[in-house]
Design a protein around this motif. Structure first.
Motif, PDB file in Angstrom:
ATOM      1  N   VAL A   7      -0.630  -9.271   1.718  1.00  0.00           N
ATOM      2  CA  VAL A   7       0.459 -10.241   1.875  1.00  0.00           C
ATOM      3  C   VAL A   7       0.770 -10.905   0.535  1.00  0.00           C
ATOM      4  N   LYS A   8      -0.291 -11.245  -0.218  1.00  0.00           N
ATOM      5  CA  LYS A   8      -0.103 -11.851  -1.540  1.00  0.00           C
ATOM      6  C   LYS A   8       0.603 -10.886  -2.490  1.00  0.00           C
ATOM      7  N   ALA A   9       0.282  -9.607  -2.408  1.00  0.00           N
ATOM      8  CA  ALA A   9       0.915  -8.606  -3.272  1.00  0.00           C
ATOM      9  C   ALA A   9       2.418  -8.551  -3.030  1.00  0.00           C
ATOM     10  N   ARG A  10       2.817  -8.684  -1.757  1.00  0.00           N
ATOM     11  CA  ARG A  10       4.252  -8.699  -1.440  1.00  0.00           C
ATOM     12  C   ARG A  10       4.927  -9.901  -2.098  1.00  0.00           C
ATOM     13  N   ARG A  11       4.251 -11.063  -2.063  1.00  0.00           N
ATOM     14  CA  ARG A  11       4.814 -12.262  -2.680  1.00  0.00           C
ATOM     15  C   ARG A  11       4.868 -12.146  -4.195  1.00  0.00           C
ATOM     16  N   LEU A  12       3.964 -11.329  -4.761  1.00  0.00           N
ATOM     17  CA  LEU A  12       3.963 -11.100  -6.207  1.00  0.00           C
ATOM     18  C   LEU A  12       4.943 -10.009  -6.621  1.00  0.00           C
ATOM     19  N   ASN A  13       5.667  -9.463  -5.651  1.00  0.00           N
ATOM     20  CA  ASN A  13       6.671  -8.415  -5.902  1.00  0.00           C
ATOM     21  C   ASN A  13       6.051  -7.163  -6.516  1.00  0.00           C
ATOM     22  N   ALA A  14       4.942  -6.743  -5.939  1.00  0.00           N
ATOM     23  CA  ALA A  14       4.273  -5.538  -6.435  1.00  0.00           C
ATOM     24  C   ALA A  14       5.125  -4.300  -6.179  1.00  0.00           C
ATOM     25  N   ASP A  15       5.171  -3.418  -7.177  1.00  0.00           N
ATOM     26  CA  ASP A  15       5.760  -2.097  -6.965  1.00  0.00           C
ATOM     27  C   ASP A  15       4.750  -1.187  -6.269  1.00  0.00           C
ATOM     28  N   ILE A  16       3.477  -1.336  -6.655  1.00  0.00           N
ATOM     29  CA  ILE A  16       2.402  -0.510  -6.094  1.00  0.00           C
ATOM     30  C   ILE A  16       1.234  -1.422  -5.746  1.00  0.00           C
ATOM     31  N   VAL A  17       0.677  -1.220  -4.568  1.00  0.00           N
ATOM     32  CA  VAL A  17      -0.604  -1.821  -4.226  1.00  0.00           C
ATOM     33  C   VAL A  17      -1.658  -0.726  -4.370  1.00  0.00           C
ATOM     34  N   HIS A  18      -2.656  -0.982  -5.182  1.00  0.00           N
ATOM     35  CA  HIS A  18      -3.745  -0.017  -5.387  1.00  0.00           C
ATOM     36  C   HIS A  18      -4.960  -0.541  -4.630  1.00  0.00           C
ATOM     37  N   ILE A  19      -5.315   0.148  -3.537  1.00  0.00           N
ATOM     38  CA  ILE A  19      -6.403  -0.284  -2.661  1.00  0.00           C
ATOM     39  C   ILE A  19      -7.626   0.583  -2.919  1.00  0.00           C
ATOM     40  N   HIS A  20      -8.761  -0.081  -3.190  1.00  0.00           N
ATOM     41  CA  HIS A  20     -10.012   0.631  -3.470  1.00  0.00           C
ATOM     42  C   HIS A  20     -10.928   0.604  -2.252  1.00  0.00           C
ATOM     43  N   ALA A  21     -11.491   1.762  -1.934  1.00  0.00           N
ATOM     44  CA  ALA A  21     -12.490   1.964  -0.877  1.00  0.00           C
ATOM     45  C   ALA A  21     -11.824   2.109   0.495  1.00  0.00           C
ATOM     46  N   ILE A  22     -12.540   2.786   1.390  1.00  0.00           N
ATOM     47  CA  ILE A  22     -11.918   3.159   2.668  1.00  0.00           C
ATOM     48  C   ILE A  22     -11.838   2.013   3.661  1.00  0.00           C
ATOM     49  N   GLY A  23     -12.756   1.035   3.595  1.00  0.00           N
ATOM     50  CA  GLY A  23     -12.648  -0.108   4.495  1.00  0.00           C
ATOM     51  C   GLY A  23     -11.349  -0.864   4.279  1.00  0.00           C
ATOM     52  N   PRO A  24     -11.094  -1.330   3.052  1.00  0.00           N
ATOM     53  CA  PRO A  24      -9.821  -1.995   2.767  1.00  0.00           C
ATOM     54  C   PRO A  24      -8.593  -1.118   3.007  1.00  0.00           C
ATOM     55  N   SER A  25      -8.747   0.205   2.946  1.00  0.00           N
ATOM     56  CA  SER A  25      -7.605   1.104   3.167  1.00  0.00           C
ATOM     57  C   SER A  25      -7.041   1.011   4.574  1.00  0.00           C
ATOM     58  N   LEU A  26      -7.752   0.328   5.471  1.00  0.00           N
ATOM     59  CA  LEU A  26      -7.217   0.062   6.803  1.00  0.00           C
ATOM     60  C   LEU A  26      -5.905  -0.710   6.725  1.00  0.00           C
ATOM     61  N   MET A  27      -5.679  -1.414   5.624  1.00  0.00           N
ATOM     62  CA  MET A  27      -4.461  -2.200   5.441  1.00  0.00           C
ATOM     63  C   MET A  27      -3.322  -1.408   4.798  1.00  0.00           C
ATOM     64  N   THR A  28      -3.523  -0.112   4.576  1.00  0.00           N
ATOM     65  CA  THR A  28      -2.461   0.716   3.985  1.00  0.00           C
ATOM     66  C   THR A  28      -1.169   0.676   4.803  1.00  0.00           C
TER      67      THR A  28
END
Length: 364
Positions: free
Chosen positions: A81-102
């Motif tokens: 959610v914070k990345a969206r507010r920061l106007n990210a072009d790419i979110v880079h998610i590390h590890a498979i647990g956090p990848s649930l939010m892809t």
């Protein structure tokens, strides 16, 4: 191009394989002209590392509960959610647990790169529900990421076989060390240069440090001590048992160490041991090899690097095989030279930026 990174506890000087990976990688990516923000878990931010920038990388601290079962997923949700507010072009998610939010990141209109550091559902510390969620995270990353990075061929094969997903193989890296010329720290631990065996890692079951203590104690090599550098992120019955076993056996525990202390420990060791039952591509092993240490490692696929040979392996989870390997190595300890050209961080940074560019261009 603005890239926001999550899935890591944070940088700098926060212990963990993913954390070491990110601390080495993202300053180099910043130097290549990418606008990088790493979102850190608030529960790992101490007064000593409270800062807003590290080597050109912006740091943003977002709440994370200090509970093993909730920490990663709650933090990653808030980080996306914070990345969206920061106007990210790419979110880079590390590890498979956090990848649930892809899927959430994609629904919010951002492109996603995930890095698969290993099948964490194989770790002994997780119960049935946690393992199920980790498998779901792996599936989400494979299904919904614009690009997937893997750190070893073993993980690439897992994704292809289980999820029919192609990936970008980009290894973990290692920085050539400047070996310490001091011995004051190891001497304060009662150690003598060249007369101890070192293992490095978190105190979790799959690292098998309890088995290492048993094997070393049974061998009882004359003049040598066993040193384990690390501790538990979340103290539990296993970590407490391990500390008690270490105390009874005379094993030296250093706690979490970085910088000059770790440099001295690795510079002066006789042998490095990695007895794990689970790894992705272990940075601790690459670091030991960069110091020219002889090694003993379990024969899991992730440890079968092309630079090693059968003499460096022991049968996974077999205390007698480990004891025999320790005996064999300590009978004639000698430094080694390894070809580590595959693990150059500068090349890894450029390869990662190339993945970002393909992601922006919409290429698979």
């Amino acid at each position: 191009m603005k890239v926001v990174v999550t899935g890591t506890r944070g940088i700098p000087e926060i212990l963990g394989g993913v954390e070491t990976h990110c601390e080495e990688l993202f300053p180099r990516i910043s130097e290549l002209g990418v606008d990088v923000t790493v979102i850190r878990r608030s529960c790992y931010v101490t007064p000593e590392n409270r800062r807003s920038e590290y080597k050109g990388v912006s740091l943003v601290d977002v709440y994370a509960p200090r509970r093993k079962s909730l920490e990663a997923i709650v933090h990653t949700f808030l980080a996306v959610v914070k990345a969206r507010r920061l106007n990210a072009d790419i979110v880079h998610i590390h590890a498979i647990g956090p990848s649930l939010m892809t899927p959430l990141a994609r629904l919010l209109g951002m492109k996603v790169v995930t890095t698969h550091h290993g099948p964490d559902y194989d770790r002994k510390k997780w119960g049935f529900f946690a393992k199920t969620m980790l498998k779901a995270g792996e599936w989400c990353g494979a299904k919904f990421s614009n690009q997937v990075i893997v750190i070893s061929q073993v993980i690439s094969d897992i994704l292809q076989t289980k999820h029919h997903r192609s990936s970008n193989l980009i290894y973990n890296g290692v920085t050539p060390p400047v070996r310490s010329t001091h011995t004051d720290y190891i001497e304060s631990l009662g150690l003598t240069s060249g007369k101890y065996v070192i293992a490095v890692g978190r105190f979790v079951k799959e690292k098998c440090f309890d088995m290492l203590i048993d094997a070393f104690t049974a061998l009882n090599p004359k003049g040598y001590k066993l040193v384990i550098a690390g501790d538990a992120d979340h103290p539990d019955d296993y970590s407490e048992m391990l500390k008690q076993k270490a105390q009874r056996s005379g094993t030296v525990l250093t706690g979490f160490i970085r910088g000059e202390r770790l440099n001295q420990i690795l510079t002066n060791a006789a042998l490095f041991v990695l007895p794990s039952t689970h790894e992705g591509l272990p940075i601790s092993l690459l670091e030991a090899m960069s110091y020219g240490l002889d090694v003993v490692v379990s024969d899991i696929p992730a440890n079968r690097l092309r630079q090693l040979n059968a003499d460096d392996m022991f049968r996974t989870a077999d205390v007698d095989s480990l004891r025999e390997a320790l005996s064999r190595k300590l009978a004639n300890p000698a430094p080694r030279t390894y070809d580590l050209s595959d693990y150059n961080w500068n090349n890894i940074a450029q390869q990662t930026v190339d993945v970002y560019l393909r992601t922006i261009e919409g290429k698979m």
